[in-house]
Scaffold this motif. Structure first.
Motif, PDB file in Angstrom:
ATOM      1  N   VAL A 184       0.856  -1.193   0.000  1.00 57.63           N
ATOM      2  CA  VAL A 184       0.000   0.000   0.000  1.00 57.63           C
ATOM      3  C   VAL A 184       0.888   1.238   0.000  1.00 57.63           C
ATOM      4  N   VAL A 185       0.644   2.148  -0.950  1.00 55.25           N
ATOM      5  CA  VAL A 185       1.420   3.377  -1.064  1.00 55.25           C
ATOM      6  C   VAL A 185       0.504   4.553  -0.721  1.00 55.25           C
ATOM      7  N   ASP A 186       0.724   5.151   0.439  1.00 52.19           N
ATOM      8  CA  ASP A 186      -0.131   6.246   0.916  1.00 52.19           C
ATOM      9  C   ASP A 186       0.331   7.560   0.291  1.00 52.19           C
ATOM     10  N   ASP A 187      -0.012   7.729  -0.976  1.00 51.39           N
ATOM     11  CA  ASP A 187       0.390   8.910  -1.740  1.00 51.39           C
ATOM     12  C   ASP A 187      -0.808   9.317  -2.590  1.00 51.39           C
ATOM     13  N   GLU A 188      -1.301  10.545  -2.373  1.00 45.26           N
ATOM     14  CA  GLU A 188      -2.511  10.999  -3.062  1.00 45.26           C
ATOM     15  C   GLU A 188      -2.336  11.040  -4.578  1.00 45.26           C
ATOM     16  N   GLU A 189      -1.115  11.123  -5.057  1.00 49.42           N
ATOM     17  CA  GLU A 189      -0.867  11.173  -6.496  1.00 49.42           C
ATOM     18  C   GLU A 189      -0.804   9.787  -7.126  1.00 49.42           C
ATOM     19  N   VAL A 190      -0.912   8.757  -6.288  1.00 53.58           N
ATOM     20  CA  VAL A 190      -0.842   7.379  -6.767  1.00 53.58           C
ATOM     21  C   VAL A 190      -2.252   6.825  -6.946  1.00 53.58           C
ATOM     22  N   SER A 191      -2.480   6.066  -8.006  1.00 53.36           N
ATOM     23  CA  SER A 191      -3.774   5.457  -8.271  1.00 53.36           C
ATOM     24  C   SER A 191      -4.059   4.328  -7.296  1.00 53.36           C
ATOM     25  N   ARG A 192      -5.322   3.917  -7.214  1.00 59.01           N
ATOM     26  CA  ARG A 192      -5.693   2.828  -6.302  1.00 59.01           C
ATOM     27  C   ARG A 192      -4.929   1.555  -6.652  1.00 59.01           C
ATOM     28  N   PHE A 193      -4.830   1.240  -7.923  1.00 59.06           N
ATOM     29  CA  PHE A 193      -4.016   0.130  -8.399  1.00 59.06           C
ATOM     30  C   PHE A 193      -3.093   0.716  -9.459  1.00 59.06           C
ATOM     31  N   HIS A 194      -1.859   0.981  -9.069  1.00 56.45           N
ATOM     32  CA  HIS A 194      -0.981   1.783  -9.930  1.00 56.45           C
ATOM     33  C   HIS A 194      -0.100   0.932 -10.857  1.00 56.45           C
ATOM     34  N   PHE A 195       0.680   0.000 -10.288  1.00 54.65           N
ATOM     35  CA  PHE A 195       1.515  -0.862 -11.136  1.00 54.65           C
ATOM     36  C   PHE A 195       1.760  -2.184 -10.420  1.00 54.65           C
ATOM     37  N   ARG A 196       2.302  -3.121 -11.174  1.00 61.73           N
ATOM     38  CA  ARG A 196       2.650  -4.403 -10.577  1.00 61.73           C
ATOM     39  C   ARG A 196       3.965  -4.893 -11.158  1.00 61.73           C
ATOM     40  N   ILE A 197       4.609  -5.776 -10.392  1.00 65.60           N
ATOM     41  CA  ILE A 197       5.862  -6.384 -10.829  1.00 65.60           C
ATOM     42  C   ILE A 197       5.637  -7.884 -10.979  1.00 65.60           C
ATOM     43  N   LYS A 198       5.971  -8.376 -12.166  1.00 61.08           N
ATOM     44  CA  LYS A 198       5.859  -9.804 -12.454  1.00 61.08           C
ATOM     45  C   LYS A 198       7.260 -10.383 -12.618  1.00 61.08           C
ATOM     46  N   LYS A 199       7.366 -11.694 -12.463  1.00 64.48           N
ATOM     47  CA  LYS A 199       8.648 -12.359 -12.640  1.00 64.48           C
ATOM     48  C   LYS A 199       8.489 -13.467 -13.659  1.00 64.48           C
TER      49      LYS A 199
ATOM     50  N   ARG B 154      14.316 -15.385 -14.648  1.00 58.85           N
ATOM     51  CA  ARG B 154      15.173 -14.449 -13.930  1.00 58.85           C
ATOM     52  C   ARG B 154      14.866 -13.009 -14.303  1.00 58.85           C
ATOM     53  N   LEU B 155      13.847 -12.809 -15.134  1.00 60.13           N
ATOM     54  CA  LEU B 155      13.487 -11.455 -15.547  1.00 60.13           C
ATOM     55  C   LEU B 155      12.396 -10.897 -14.639  1.00 60.13           C
ATOM     56  N   TYR B 156      12.498  -9.601 -14.360  1.00 54.55           N
ATOM     57  CA  TYR B 156      11.473  -8.889 -13.601  1.00 54.55           C
ATOM     58  C   TYR B 156      10.822  -7.877 -14.541  1.00 54.55           C
ATOM     59  N   ILE B 157       9.501  -7.847 -14.547  1.00 56.84           N
ATOM     60  CA  ILE B 157       8.761  -7.003 -15.480  1.00 56.84           C
ATOM     61  C   ILE B 157       7.853  -6.062 -14.697  1.00 56.84           C
ATOM     62  N   CYS B 158       7.952  -4.774 -15.000  1.00 55.83           N
ATOM     63  CA  CYS B 158       7.101  -3.758 -14.382  1.00 55.83           C
ATOM     64  C   CYS B 158       5.986  -3.396 -15.357  1.00 55.83           C
ATOM     65  N   GLU B 159       4.750  -3.457 -14.886  1.00 65.05           N
ATOM     66  CA  GLU B 159       3.586  -3.210 -15.758  1.00 65.05           C
ATOM     67  C   GLU B 159       2.679  -2.147 -15.133  1.00 65.05           C
ATOM     68  N   ASP B 160       2.421  -1.086 -15.890  1.00 71.44           N
ATOM     69  CA  ASP B 160       1.507  -0.046 -15.422  1.00 71.44           C
ATOM     70  C   ASP B 160       0.073  -0.563 -15.507  1.00 71.44           C
ATOM     71  N   LEU B 161      -0.734  -0.283 -14.476  1.00 64.15           N
ATOM     72  CA  LEU B 161      -2.108  -0.776 -14.407  1.00 64.15           C
ATOM     73  C   LEU B 161      -3.094   0.330 -14.777  1.00 64.15           C
ATOM     74  N   GLU B 162      -2.821   0.989 -15.924  1.00 68.49           N
ATOM     75  CA  GLU B 162      -3.659   2.082 -16.426  1.00 68.49           C
ATOM     76  C   GLU B 162      -3.838   3.150 -15.354  1.00 68.49           C
ATOM     77  N   SER B 163      -2.708   3.490 -14.732  1.00 68.86           N
ATOM     78  CA  SER B 163      -2.741   4.470 -13.655  1.00 68.86           C
ATOM     79  C   SER B 163      -3.053   5.864 -14.183  1.00 68.86           C
ATOM     80  N   LYS B 164      -3.471   6.741 -13.268  1.00 68.12           N
ATOM     81  CA  LYS B 164      -3.849   8.104 -13.635  1.00 68.12           C
ATOM     82  C   LYS B 164      -2.640   8.935 -14.055  1.00 68.12           C
ATOM     83  N   ASN B 165      -1.552   8.841 -13.276  1.00 68.65           N
ATOM     84  CA  ASN B 165      -0.379   9.680 -13.538  1.00 68.65           C
ATOM     85  C   ASN B 165       0.768   8.952 -14.226  1.00 68.65           C
ATOM     86  N   GLY B 166       0.603   7.664 -14.488  1.00 65.87           N
ATOM     87  CA  GLY B 166       1.636   6.920 -15.197  1.00 65.87           C
ATOM     88  C   GLY B 166       2.721   6.354 -14.284  1.00 65.87           C
TER      89      GLY B 166
END
Length: 530
Positions: free
Chosen positions: A34-49, A52-64
């Protein structure tokens, strides 16, 4: 283990361990984090594995979602990458597979710690008024700008760095670096240098130094070492003096960075936990480490090249051994005898290294000799003997294509020259025979006698030395004396003699040399059956 370290914003300084995937980030309480930041969306991004690769995926966040300043939708993330969402910034650190601290750490009196009783770790990148003491800043800004008014400090770093610049041996440079760090940090109790072998993810202890009369074992934190290697930033482990489980010492771990890659790690311990290191001390130590990095990188590369060259030589030697069973182990034994003689002659490390290579290669030319001559059991005819006498010249021609061949080829071309001028290929006499040729010659003859190739049958090593002394007109007098001293001291007594396989002798395993070009002394061996 992989981590996200909160660089700024909500919960700055907190370390988030990524243990389950996918891991989601946002304001909603159902997220993994949980990120208590008003500029962050309710579901902002996720990290998948994926493997050995780690992938960052934006969850259609408001501010990117931004990685290293670039807005992304789906992107691979690597060690050190910065992830920005709203006003919260993370740094990604992955250390999988876990770093292996080699078993050699026992030889340096080191133990692994579970970090009980620590207040930290404190990221040196966030210490001291939020000034980042990264290697890049120190080399480009700190020494030039922050210390420009302190000429004494600048000169001290310059002088200490100059001492390292003139050294071309990695072990000696490591010891000099530790000594220099002790001058910059008076509170230091002990320190060690680890070489980072990225290919197999190993930290190899290379040098250590105790600065206090009351010596203690080193206390290593594997988690912190992994963090330093992954993030390329130093950490400070603060001991809690009031905690009964405390290690009762502070530890500082610095990475040595070159071309944005970790090449070494410097581990420092301070027993006086009441002593607070000043920002200036830490900065000067990091500055010295940063400025020393190019020299260390050069020495590490040279070590790799040397190891590659020896590997190539051993391949060629193995090819010759496949042609002629007599030569099996012969070149290795001769090289060890040469080093034993070199020790008696007090030759320096670099000269011994070149002599070792020369001795290993001395019979390479036999690869160009016809099998009918090379493997002939009876005496050679004069024509066949003339053909055999070509092998030193053939060998020198082969070796001439190797890097720096001019520095060691003489032992290949001239190991059959005789002090009295009766040898070949050039019939040189006395000191006209190159130095390496004179040493390899006596070691070659000695092994020929004890292995049963020359004279009649196998000879005892003492008898072989006596025979060489009786034929002293064939050898350099000083090298002959050194050979006798090496034999008398036991340095010429090796288990590699093929005499062990003579009729009636017990069947034994013989040993072949595992050459370490950085340590030419014939002490590192591996066993193999012949």
């Amino acid at each position: 283990m992989s981590l996200l370290i909160v660089e700024r914003g909500y919960n700055a300084g907190k370390r988030l361990a990524l243990t389950e995937f996918p891991a989601t980030f946002g304001r909603d309480q159902t997220n993994t984090f949980v990120v208590d930041d008003e500029e962050v969306s309710r579901f902002h991004f996720r990290i998948k594995k994926r493997g050995r690769l780690y992938i960052c995926e934006d969850l259609e966040s408001k501010n990117g979602t931004y990685i290293n300043g670039d807005k992304i939708l789906n992107s691979i993330i690597k060690n050190g990458d910065k992830i920005l969402i709203g006003s919260t910034e993370f740094q990604f650190a992955a250390s999988e597979p876990d770093i292996q601290i080699t078993s050699e750490f026992v030889n340096f009196d080191m133990v692994l710690s579970d970090d009980l009783g620590l207040k930290g770790p404190i990221d040196l990148g966030k210490s001291h008024d939020d000034v980042k003491y990264t290697p890049i800043r120190l080399s480009q800004v700190s020494v030039v700008e922050q210390l420009q008014d302190n000429l004494k400090s600048v000169k001290e770093i310059y002088d200490l760095h100059s001492n390292i610049l003139v050294i071309d041996d990695l072990e000696e440079a490591s010891k000099t670096l530790l000594k220099s760090i002790g001058q910059l940090m008076p509170s230091i109790s002990r320190a060690a240098v680890f070489v980072w072998a990225a290919a197999n993810r190993q930290l190899i202890p290379y040098a250590s130094r105790q600065f206090k009369k009351k010596q203690k074992s080193f206390l290593l934190s594997q988690r912190s070492l992994e963090d330093v290697v992954a993030r390329k930033q130093g950490v400070l482990l603060i001991s809690d003096a009031g905690n009964a489980g405390s290690a009762n010492r502070n530890r500082i771990i610095f990475p040595m960075i070159h071309n944005n890659e970790t090449i070494c790690v410097i581990h420092i311990e301070i027993d006086n936990v009441e002593y607070a290191n000043t920002p200036k001390e830490l900065e000067m130590v990091q500055a010295l480490i940063s400025r020393s990095a190019p020299s260390f990188e050069t020495m590490l590369l040279r070590r790799e090249i040397d190891a590659w060259m020896v590997g190539m030589i051993e391949t060629v030697v193995a090819t010759i051994e496949a042609k002629d069973t007599y030569t099996l182990g012969h070149s290795e034994r001769v090289s060890r005898y040469c080093v034993a003689i070199a020790d008696e002659l007090k030759l320096n490390r670099e000269t011994k290294k070149l002599l070792l290579v020369s001795a290993l290669c001395h019979d390479i030319g036999k690869i160009g000799i016809p099998d009918a001559i090379l493997k002939k059991a009876s005496l050679l005819s004069s024509e066949e003997y003339d053909e055999m006498k070509l092998h030193p010249t053939i060998g020198s021609n082969i070796i001439s294509h190797m890097p720096n061949a001019h520095r060691f080829v003489s032992g290949v071309k001239h190991h059959h020259e005789k002090w009295d001028g009766t040898g070949y290929p050039d019939g040189l006499a006395g000191e006209d025979i190159p130095f390496f040729g004179r040493i390899v010659a006596i070691a070659d003859v000695f092994d020929a006698m004890v292995s049963g190739r020359a004279y009649s049958g196998f000879m005892d090593q003492s008898a072989a030395v006596q025979r060489i002394v009786e034929e002293k007109e064939l050898f350099d007098p000083e090298i002959l004396k050194a050979c006798v001293r090496a034999h008398d001291s036991g340095a010429m007594t090796l288990k590699t003699s093929t005499a062990n396989n003579s009729p009636g002798a017990a069947e034994k395993k013989s040993e072949a040399i595992q050459i370490d070009i950085e340590d030419p002394k014939p002490s590192r061996i591996r066993s193999r059956k012949k």
